[in-house]
Scaffold this motif. Structure first.
Motif: not given
Ligand SMILES: Nc1ncnc2c1ncn2[C@@H]1O[C@H](COP(=O)(O)OS(=O)(=O)O)[C@@H](OP(=O)(O)O)[C@H]1O
Ligand SMILES: Nc1ncnc2c1ncn2[C@@H]1O[C@H](COP(=O)(O)OP(=O)(O)O)[C@@H](O)[C@H]1O
Length: 177
Positions: A66-95
């Motif tokens: 959520f925070v990364a999207e807010l930053l990215a939608s305001n022109g920031v490159k949001a780099l996120v080095p976070v394990i995120a081990p579950y595919a469905d969690s990552r998919e929700a972020v992508r969506k």
């Protein structure tokens, strides 16, 4: 400038933070606005109180997304080095990014667990082996590797600089750098 979220997923000690920081330095030098949403810092503040159960990891990843999207939608490159081990969690972020029309790249820092446990930057693999902790991602807790990431980095076969260059090249190809 076009913002984007660049999520680096992978095991502990895979090299996510190191590559993110190297890339951040390069991008800043080129005039980009950059934030690195470091997993440990996030867990101290935004996700204070969350543990490492499946549910807590999911909540953590959604908050960061959520925070990364807010930053990215305001022109920031949001780099996120976070394990995120579950595919469905990552998919929700992508969506969520898709729905908002915000660029999102998934990078798998695909370092084998044998190499990660040798590096053991924070001593977690040793603690797990000694029975002091359990539920360590990739050892006795799941890691669902991305099936088709935008980029796969084999950090054990290259230098930090080479890994960062591969990622920078991807950003250039996508018109983001
Ligand atoms: N049980 C267990 N499993 C995995 N990781 C653990 C665990 N306990 C503590 N740590 C440390 O916490 C960091 C992982 O936090 P993240 O927010 O990136 O993980 S997650 O996406 O919520 O799964 C992670 O940071 P990195 O090593 O930078 O990946 C670890 O240092
Ligand atoms: N090509 C590479 N990319 C990233 N890290 C590398 C690479 N080669 C060796 N390393 C080392 O691996 C370790 C990775 O640690 P770190 O970036 O904290 O991992 P993570 O954030 O995934 O837990 C660092 O000590 C780093 O110097």
């Amino acid at each position: 400038m076009t913002g984007a979220t660049i999520w680096l997923t992978g095991l502990p000690s895979a090299g996510k933070t190191t590559i993110a920081r190297e890339l951040a330095g390069r991008l800043r030098g080129e005039g980009h606005r950059v934030e690195v949403l470091d997993g440990d810092e996030i867990r101290e503040f935004l996700s204070a109180g969350l543990g490492f159960s499946r549910e807590d990891r999911h909540t953590n990843v959604q908050r960061i997304g959520f925070v990364a999207e807010l930053l990215a939608s305001n022109g920031v490159k949001a780099l996120v080095p976070v394990i995120a081990p579950y595919a469905d969690s990552r998919e929700a972020v992508r969506k969520r990014h898709q729905a908002e029309g915000t660029a999102y790249l998934e990078v798998h820092v695909a370092t084998p667990v044998e190499v990660c446990s040798e590096r053991d930057v924070k001593g977690l693999y040793a603690k797990q082996a000694a029975g002091e902790i359990s539920g360590l991602t990739g050892v006795d807790d799941p890691y669902e590797a991305p099936e088709s990431p935008d980029l796969r980095i084999e950090s054990h076969t290259q230098t930090v600089q080479e890994s960062a260059t591969a990622l920078h090249t991807l950003l250039t190809e996508r018109g983001l750098a």
